[in-house]
Design a protein around this motif. Structure first.
Motif, PDB file in Angstrom:
ATOM      1  N   GLN A  11       0.827  -1.210   0.000  1.00 58.31           N
ATOM      2  CA  GLN A  11       0.000   0.000   0.000  1.00 58.31           C
ATOM      3  C   GLN A  11       0.867   1.269   0.000  1.00 58.31           C
ATOM      4  OE1 GLN A  11      -2.360  -0.661   3.498  1.00 58.31           O
ATOM      5  NE2 GLN A  11      -4.011  -1.746   2.379  1.00 58.31           N
ATOM      6  N   ILE A  12       1.890   1.216   0.837  1.00 54.35           N
ATOM      7  CA  ILE A  12       2.789   2.384   0.918  1.00 54.35           C
ATOM      8  C   ILE A  12       3.476   2.596  -0.425  1.00 54.35           C
ATOM      9  CG2 ILE A  12       4.860   3.324   2.003  1.00 54.35           C
ATOM     10  CD1 ILE A  12       4.075   1.666   4.523  1.00 54.35           C
ATOM     11  N   GLN A  18       2.224   6.504  -7.080  1.00 54.74           N
ATOM     12  CA  GLN A  18       1.196   7.415  -7.581  1.00 54.74           C
ATOM     13  C   GLN A  18       1.419   8.873  -7.129  1.00 54.74           C
ATOM     14  OE1 GLN A  18      -2.458   5.653  -6.213  1.00 54.74           O
ATOM     15  NE2 GLN A  18      -2.342   3.922  -7.662  1.00 54.74           N
ATOM     16  N   GLU A  19       2.555   9.094  -6.459  1.00 57.59           N
ATOM     17  CA  GLU A  19       2.932  10.419  -5.944  1.00 57.59           C
ATOM     18  C   GLU A  19       1.902  10.973  -4.974  1.00 57.59           C
ATOM     19  OE1 GLU A  19       3.919  13.078  -9.104  1.00 57.59           O
ATOM     20  OE2 GLU A  19       5.604  11.866  -9.808  1.00 57.59           O
ATOM     21  N   GLU A  20       1.251  10.049  -4.274  1.00 60.25           N
ATOM     22  CA  GLU A  20       0.344  10.440  -3.191  1.00 60.25           C
ATOM     23  C   GLU A  20       1.152  10.379  -1.896  1.00 60.25           C
ATOM     24  OE1 GLU A  20      -2.619  11.529  -3.527  1.00 60.25           O
ATOM     25  OE2 GLU A  20      -3.006  11.047  -5.635  1.00 60.25           O
ATOM     26  N   PHE A  21       2.042  11.374  -1.755  1.00 60.97           N
ATOM     27  CA  PHE A  21       3.035  11.286  -0.692  1.00 60.97           C
ATOM     28  C   PHE A  21       2.423  11.470   0.700  1.00 60.97           C
ATOM     29  CE2 PHE A  21       5.550  12.988  -4.380  1.00 60.97           C
ATOM     30  CZ  PHE A  21       6.098  11.763  -4.716  1.00 60.97           C
ATOM     31  N   GLN A  23      -0.574  10.533   1.578  1.00 63.80           N
ATOM     32  CA  GLN A  23      -1.230   9.257   1.872  1.00 63.80           C
ATOM     33  C   GLN A  23      -0.192   8.184   2.202  1.00 63.80           C
ATOM     34  OE1 GLN A  23      -3.689   7.763  -1.282  1.00 63.80           O
ATOM     35  NE2 GLN A  23      -4.321   5.947  -0.149  1.00 63.80           N
ATOM     36  N   SER A  24       0.914   8.171   1.439  1.00 65.54           N
ATOM     37  CA  SER A  24       1.953   7.172   1.711  1.00 65.54           C
ATOM     38  C   SER A  24       2.556   7.377   3.092  1.00 65.54           C
ATOM     39  CB  SER A  24       3.043   7.239   0.641  1.00 65.54           C
ATOM     40  OG  SER A  24       3.769   8.455   0.751  1.00 65.54           O
ATOM     41  N   LEU A  25       2.673   8.654   3.515  1.00 63.47           N
ATOM     42  CA  LEU A  25       3.204   8.927   4.852  1.00 63.47           C
ATOM     43  C   LEU A  25       2.239   8.440   5.920  1.00 63.47           C
ATOM     44  CD1 LEU A  25       5.335  10.169   6.705  1.00 63.47           C
ATOM     45  CD2 LEU A  25       4.188  12.392   6.410  1.00 63.47           C
ATOM     46  N   ALA A  26       0.939   8.673   5.711  1.00 64.28           N
ATOM     47  CA  ALA A  26      -0.053   8.206   6.685  1.00 64.28           C
ATOM     48  C   ALA A  26      -0.031   6.678   6.789  1.00 64.28           C
ATOM     49  CB  ALA A  26      -1.437   8.690   6.275  1.00 64.28           C
ATOM     50  N   LEU A  27       0.100   5.998   5.639  1.00 66.53           N
ATOM     51  CA  LEU A  27       0.166   4.532   5.644  1.00 66.53           C
ATOM     52  C   LEU A  27       1.446   4.050   6.313  1.00 66.53           C
ATOM     53  CD1 LEU A  27      -1.159   3.859   2.012  1.00 66.53           C
ATOM     54  CD2 LEU A  27      -2.337   3.309   4.176  1.00 66.53           C
ATOM     55  N   ALA A  49       8.137  10.392   4.285  1.00 67.49           N
ATOM     56  CA  ALA A  49       8.227  11.655   5.026  1.00 67.49           C
ATOM     57  C   ALA A  49       9.000  12.691   4.228  1.00 67.49           C
ATOM     58  CB  ALA A  49       8.875  11.406   6.380  1.00 67.49           C
ATOM     59  N   ARG A  50      10.104  12.255   3.610  1.00 68.72           N
ATOM     60  CA  ARG A  50      10.926  13.180   2.827  1.00 68.72           C
ATOM     61  C   ARG A  50      10.162  13.694   1.611  1.00 68.72           C
ATOM     62  NH1 ARG A  50      14.020  12.315  -1.467  1.00 68.72           N
ATOM     63  NH2 ARG A  50      13.832  10.051  -1.250  1.00 68.72           N
ATOM     64  N   LEU A  51       9.527  12.766   0.891  1.00 70.84           N
ATOM     65  CA  LEU A  51       8.793  13.170  -0.312  1.00 70.84           C
ATOM     66  C   LEU A  51       7.553  13.994   0.024  1.00 70.84           C
ATOM     67  CD1 LEU A  51       9.079   9.866  -2.388  1.00 70.84           C
ATOM     68  CD2 LEU A  51      10.304  12.017  -2.752  1.00 70.84           C
ATOM     69  N   ALA A  52       6.888  13.702   1.130  1.00 71.41           N
ATOM     70  CA  ALA A  52       5.722  14.496   1.540  1.00 71.41           C
ATOM     71  C   ALA A  52       6.136  15.916   1.881  1.00 71.41           C
ATOM     72  CB  ALA A  52       5.045  13.827   2.731  1.00 71.41           C
TER      73      ALA A  52
END
Length: 294
Positions: A11-12, A18-21, A23-27, A49-52
């Motif tokens: 999921q992460i 998908q560059e949903e950074f 969302q990826s950080l939350a996951l 975290a870095r990309l977000a």
């Protein structure tokens, strides 16, 4: 638990791809709570975290650039500069912010110089219209020093200098005309001619040449009148009318006295009148003495 871990990791990674950074950080944070010691989870959490953070800064920069661009299009340069400088405090290395700030500052400087140029043009044009050419030239020269190279200001400077030269020339012509006309009214024709000849070539004006021609004509007429006066007075003197001759000469223009023929005749008439008066006085005295003896 392994199956759940693989699902969380997938999921992460999918959110990252998908560059949903955010969302990826939350996951990743959720996975870190569930699997705090897993190195793959830690690595993906760090990456998310870095990309977000980068994405948040990018969005912030884009928003600030849009605000600054709106100000810029309204020619509100100071407000646009303030927005960009504030954004650079948060994201000091952003090339887009730095580049746009430079563009606006250059536009702001061009606007300032254009305003100054127009101000100089207005002031100098008004000074030229009021014939204050020296101050107009000074104003344009000072403006060029502040504005830099400006074809319009250079053209205006040339115009001011040309009009100043033309104005000074007209003043010279008027001064020469005034002085010469004064001499002509006083019938000092030769002085007027010498004066006009002296100034004709340096000024090179048709008005001066025309006045010189007039003065020369008046001199010839004056010579004729003077010669006629001298001839009449001499005839009177030779006819024994010294007093009338002297009266005629005394009524003549004073300028005639500068000429030898006139002044000599004038002196002769005075001497003749004086002798006549002396003779009359002596005769009267003799007559008086005779009367007393009788």
């Amino acid at each position: 638990r392994r199956k759940l871990l693989d699902e969380r990791l997938a999921q992460i990674q999918r959110a990252l791809d998908q560059e949903e950074f955010e969302q990826s950080l939350a996951l990743a944070e959720q996975a870190a709570q569930e699997f705090p010691s897993d190195q793959r989870v830690k690595a993906l959490h760090s990456q998310a975290a870095r990309l977000a953070e980068i994405q948040r800064k990018r969005r912030y920069v884009d928003e600030e650039l849009q605000v600054a661009r709106t100000y810029f299009l309204r020619d509100q340069y100071a407000e646009a500069v303030a927005v960009l400088r504030r954004a650079l405090e948060a994201v000091p290395e952003d090339i887009g912010l730095i580049s746009f700030l430079k563009t606006i500052e250059e536009a702001q400087e061009r606007g300032r110089l254009e305003f100054l140029r127009l101000q100089v043009v207005r002031e100098a044009s008004e000074l030229i219209r009021s014939a204050n050419f020296s101050l107009a030239i000074e104003t344009v020269e000072r403006g060029l020093a502040r504005v830099g190279d400006s074809p319009e200001l250079k053209g205006l400077l040339q115009l001011a200098r040309e009009q100043q030269a033309a104005h000074q020339r007209q003043e010279q012509i008027r001064d020469v005309q005034t002085r010469a006309q004064t001499l002509l009214r006083e019938e000092r024709f030769e002085e007027a001619i010498l004066f006009l000849e002296e100034h004709r070539e340096p000024i090179n004006a048709d008005e001066v040449s025309a006045l010189l021609k007039t003065a020369q004509g008046q001199l010839q007429q004056s010579i004729m009148r003077r010669d006629m006066t001298v001839a009449r007075a001499r005839k009177m003197l030779e006819g024994g009318e010294a007093a009338r001759a002297l009266e005629l000469l005394e009524l003549a223009p004073k300028a005639y006295q500068a000429h030898a023929s006139f002044s000599q005749l004038y002196d002769d008439c005075r001497e003749s009148v004086a002798r006549a008066r002396s003779v009359r006085s002596a005769a009267a005295e003799i007559e008086e003495n005779i009367k007393k003896k009788n």
